[in-house]
Design a protein around this motif. Structure first.
Motif, PDB file in Angstrom:
ATOM      1  N   PHE A 112      15.633   8.172 -18.846  1.00  0.00           N
ATOM      2  CA  PHE A 112      16.501   8.138 -20.030  1.00  0.00           C
ATOM      3  C   PHE A 112      17.900   8.680 -19.706  1.00  0.00           C
ATOM      4  O   PHE A 112      18.088   9.427 -18.749  1.00  0.00           O
ATOM      5  N   GLY A 113      18.836   8.329 -20.565  1.00  0.00           N
ATOM      6  CA  GLY A 113      20.149   8.960 -20.514  1.00  0.00           C
ATOM      7  C   GLY A 113      21.296   8.062 -20.115  1.00  0.00           C
ATOM      8  O   GLY A 113      22.450   8.394 -20.357  1.00  0.00           O
ATOM      9  N   TYR A 114      20.993   6.902 -19.483  1.00  0.00           N
ATOM     10  CA  TYR A 114      22.087   6.081 -18.952  1.00  0.00           C
ATOM     11  C   TYR A 114      22.019   4.667 -19.509  1.00  0.00           C
ATOM     12  O   TYR A 114      20.948   4.065 -19.556  1.00  0.00           O
ATOM     13  N   ILE A 115      23.162   4.131 -19.874  1.00  0.00           N
ATOM     14  CA  ILE A 115      23.162   2.824 -20.550  1.00  0.00           C
ATOM     15  C   ILE A 115      22.884   1.660 -19.595  1.00  0.00           C
ATOM     16  O   ILE A 115      22.358   0.629 -19.987  1.00  0.00           O
ATOM     17  N   ALA A 116      23.217   1.824 -18.317  1.00  0.00           N
ATOM     18  CA  ALA A 116      23.130   0.679 -17.399  1.00  0.00           C
ATOM     19  C   ALA A 116      21.703   0.364 -16.960  1.00  0.00           C
ATOM     20  O   ALA A 116      21.388  -0.785 -16.666  1.00  0.00           O
ATOM     21  N   PHE A 117      20.852   1.392 -16.877  1.00  0.00           N
ATOM     22  CA  PHE A 117      19.466   1.125 -16.461  1.00  0.00           C
ATOM     23  C   PHE A 117      18.542   2.187 -17.037  1.00  0.00           C
ATOM     24  O   PHE A 117      18.988   3.215 -17.554  1.00  0.00           O
ATOM     25  N   GLY A 118      17.218   1.910 -16.928  1.00  0.00           N
ATOM     26  CA  GLY A 118      16.229   2.842 -17.478  1.00  0.00           C
ATOM     27  C   GLY A 118      15.760   2.384 -18.850  1.00  0.00           C
ATOM     28  O   GLY A 118      15.760   1.190 -19.151  1.00  0.00           O
ATOM     29  N   VAL A 119      15.392   3.355 -19.681  1.00  0.00           N
ATOM     30  CA  VAL A 119      14.823   3.041 -21.004  1.00  0.00           C
ATOM     31  C   VAL A 119      15.727   3.628 -22.081  1.00  0.00           C
ATOM     32  O   VAL A 119      16.226   4.748 -21.938  1.00  0.00           O
ATOM     33  N   ILE A 120      15.934   2.843 -23.154  1.00  0.00           N
ATOM     34  CA  ILE A 120      16.762   3.308 -24.276  1.00  0.00           C
ATOM     35  C   ILE A 120      15.909   3.285 -25.532  1.00  0.00           C
ATOM     36  O   ILE A 120      15.294   2.256 -25.859  1.00  0.00           O
ATOM     37  N   ASP A 121      15.890   4.417 -26.244  1.00  0.00           N
ATOM     38  CA  ASP A 121      15.125   4.541 -27.480  1.00  0.00           C
ATOM     39  C   ASP A 121      16.123   4.718 -28.622  1.00  0.00           C
ATOM     40  O   ASP A 121      16.786   5.746 -28.715  1.00  0.00           O
ATOM     41  N   ARG A 122      16.214   3.709 -29.479  1.00  0.00           N
ATOM     42  CA  ARG A 122      17.166   3.793 -30.597  1.00  0.00           C
ATOM     43  C   ARG A 122      16.464   4.118 -31.914  1.00  0.00           C
ATOM     44  O   ARG A 122      16.940   3.799 -32.993  1.00  0.00           O
ATOM     45  N   GLY A 123      15.283   4.766 -31.796  1.00  0.00           N
ATOM     46  CA  GLY A 123      14.617   5.269 -32.994  1.00  0.00           C
ATOM     47  C   GLY A 123      13.835   4.229 -33.775  1.00  0.00           C
ATOM     48  O   GLY A 123      13.652   4.380 -34.980  1.00  0.00           O
TER      49      GLY A 123
ATOM     50  N   ASP B  45       8.540   1.933 -11.712  1.00  0.00           N
ATOM     51  CA  ASP B  45       7.943   3.122 -12.345  1.00  0.00           C
ATOM     52  C   ASP B  45       8.943   3.903 -13.199  1.00  0.00           C
ATOM     53  O   ASP B  45       8.535   4.663 -14.077  1.00  0.00           O
ATOM     54  N   VAL B  46      10.235   3.732 -12.936  1.00  0.00           N
ATOM     55  CA  VAL B  46      11.231   4.396 -13.803  1.00  0.00           C
ATOM     56  C   VAL B  46      11.084   3.850 -15.225  1.00  0.00           C
ATOM     57  O   VAL B  46      11.123   4.600 -16.213  1.00  0.00           O
ATOM     58  N   ILE B  47      10.886   2.549 -15.333  1.00  0.00           N
ATOM     59  CA  ILE B  47      10.701   1.916 -16.644  1.00  0.00           C
ATOM     60  C   ILE B  47       9.340   2.317 -17.222  1.00  0.00           C
ATOM     61  O   ILE B  47       9.242   2.728 -18.391  1.00  0.00           O
ATOM     62  N   VAL B  48       8.306   2.207 -16.399  1.00  0.00           N
ATOM     63  CA  VAL B  48       6.944   2.514 -16.869  1.00  0.00           C
ATOM     64  C   VAL B  48       6.879   3.966 -17.362  1.00  0.00           C
ATOM     65  O   VAL B  48       6.354   4.240 -18.453  1.00  0.00           O
ATOM     66  N   ASN B  49       7.418   4.900 -16.587  1.00  0.00           N
ATOM     67  CA  ASN B  49       7.374   6.321 -16.978  1.00  0.00           C
ATOM     68  C   ASN B  49       8.091   6.542 -18.312  1.00  0.00           C
ATOM     69  O   ASN B  49       7.639   7.321 -19.152  1.00  0.00           O
ATOM     70  N   GLY B  50       9.219   5.869 -18.497  1.00  0.00           N
ATOM     71  CA  GLY B  50       9.979   6.031 -19.741  1.00  0.00           C
ATOM     72  C   GLY B  50       9.209   5.505 -20.943  1.00  0.00           C
ATOM     73  O   GLY B  50       9.201   6.116 -22.014  1.00  0.00           O
ATOM     74  N   VAL B  51       8.551   4.368 -20.763  1.00  0.00           N
ATOM     75  CA  VAL B  51       7.770   3.785 -21.873  1.00  0.00           C
ATOM     76  C   VAL B  51       6.603   4.707 -22.227  1.00  0.00           C
ATOM     77  O   VAL B  51       6.332   4.977 -23.405  1.00  0.00           O
ATOM     78  N   VAL B  52       5.918   5.229 -21.205  1.00  0.00           N
ATOM     79  CA  VAL B  52       4.787   6.142 -21.457  1.00  0.00           C
ATOM     80  C   VAL B  52       5.279   7.379 -22.197  1.00  0.00           C
ATOM     81  O   VAL B  52       4.672   7.820 -23.180  1.00  0.00           O
ATOM     82  N   LYS B  53       6.399   7.935 -21.760  1.00  0.00           N
ATOM     83  CA  LYS B  53       6.941   9.136 -22.407  1.00  0.00           C
ATOM     84  C   LYS B  53       7.316   8.842 -23.865  1.00  0.00           C
ATOM     85  O   LYS B  53       7.018   9.627 -24.762  1.00  0.00           O
ATOM     86  N   ALA B  54       7.939   7.713 -24.110  1.00  0.00           N
ATOM     87  CA  ALA B  54       8.327   7.372 -25.485  1.00  0.00           C
ATOM     88  C   ALA B  54       7.098   7.207 -26.371  1.00  0.00           C
ATOM     89  O   ALA B  54       7.092   7.643 -27.524  1.00  0.00           O
TER      90      ALA B  54
END
Ligand code: SF4
Length: 347
Positions: free
Chosen positions: A24-35, A74-83
């Motif tokens: 999380f935290g960066y707009i260019a890559f990773g996972v974004i949670d907009r609520g 796994d960066v994506i997978v980890n973010g989805v699991v955390k969310a």
């Protein structure tokens, strides 16, 4: 960590982002949670097109970017699991990217991994389709993809090559692949053309008729027209941008002329608000940041705050040196996307 794996002719660095990187935290890559119950997932920034209206200046001839990223799945997978741990509801994972996700080398593996996560109800991706083929459609279907959001602005092959800034764009192959996707696989199709006022007004009518004829919208709404907006770091500054009221008048006219619906409620999309992953840091807070390398935009750097969050970092006076630590003041944290300004170097 990130590692340089290549360079564009214009000097843009391509980084590989490893599996230990925060999600999380960066707009260019990773996972974004907009609520909501939809998570945006961005495994790559690469794009093979060069659309004249691109809002994120992506592709072959970018002028604002100085880095691109390809991310370990796994960066994506980890973010989805955390969310999911936070949300208390199932989610849709939308692979939306600031490039085209079909360029991602581990796309099939990523979709398979996401499919295995309890709580992932649906997986969708957004594309302009440059790399689509029937073979890829079969692979996406077998991996468990639920929906393709296809952005397509014209059904005229010459116009498509012009709008998409790549003479190799093969509209016929894209349309054949999409028609195959709708007819021969369970994947749904949602068609999302951008209205470019004065450029593709008539094309939109053809696109709407085509989308409905081939059976878009098996489970989700079939069509949404997107509004063209000028963005500070986007392309299309010479194109016409209309107000929102003019945009909605145009949509309503299309709806009444063609007898179709082109805008939808969140409910109709199966979307709802849901608890969000709270950003670990607040606006105004001072944090210690290790700079990893270039950010996606010129003058921006990519940094990390411990193992907690990525952050885009700017400096008023100096270049930042990868591997060095800086004291950074957070100036933006909307939707957990952090931007900061360097106050001073630490090491
Ligand atoms: S609009 Fe999409 S496909 Fe076109 S250049 Fe931008 S990211 Fe690439």
């Amino acid at each position: 960590m990130i590692r340089e794996i290549g360079k564009y002719r214009d000097g843009r660095i391509v980084y590989y982002v490893d599996d230990k990187t925060p999600s999380f935290g960066y707009i260019a890559f990773g996972v974004i949670d907009r609520g909501t119950n939809v998570l945006q997932a961005r495994p790559t920034t690469i794009c093979p097109q060069n659309c004249i209206f691109c809002s994120v200046d992506s592709g072959l001839k970018s002028t604002h970017r100085w880095a691109e990223y390809i991310v370990h799945p796994d960066v994506i997978v980890n973010g989805v699991v955390k969310a999911l741990e936070v949300k208390g509801c199932s989610v849709e994972v939308l692979l939306d990217t600031i490039g085209d996700v079909l360029t991602y080398p581990w796309l099939i593996e990523l979709i398979r991994k996401l499919r295995e996560i309890p709580g992932v109800k649906s997986i969708a991706l957004e594309t302009h389709g440059f790399l689509l083929s029937k073979q890829l459609v079969d692979k996406l279907s077998n991996a468990g993809l639920d929906r393709v959001n296809l952005s397509i602005e014209t059904l005229n092959p010459d116009k498509a090559r012009f709008l998409y800034g790549n003479p190799a764009y093969d509209l016929r192959r894209v349309l054949e692949s999409i028609e195959y996707l709708v007819k021969e696989t369970p994947i749904d199709l949602h068609v999302t053309p951008v209205w470019l006022p004065g450029i593709n007004d008539e094309d939109l009518v053809e696109i709407i008729n085509w989308a409905l004829k081939i059976g878009a919208g098996k489970k989700w709404p079939p069509l949404t027209i997107q509004k063209f907006n000028k963005h500070k770091y986007g392309r299309g500054w010479n194109l016409k941008e209309v107000s929102w009221s003019e945009f909605w008048r145009f949509i309503e006219k299309l709806e009444s002329t063609l007898g179709v619906r082109l805008h939808w409620t969140m409910d109709e999309w199966g979307m709802h608000y849901a608890r969000r992953v709270e950003p670990p840091f607040h606006r105004g807070e001072l944090v210690e940041v290790e700079v990893w390398g270039r950010g996606w935009l010129r003058r921006e750097y990519l940094g990390v705050i411990g193992d907690k969050s990525l952050i885009g970092v700017y400096t008023r006076r100096h270049h930042l040196i990868p591997g060095r630590r800086y004291l950074v003041r957070i100036i933006e944290n909307e939707d957990g996307l952090l931007i900061g300004i360097v106050e001073k170097a630490i090491s």
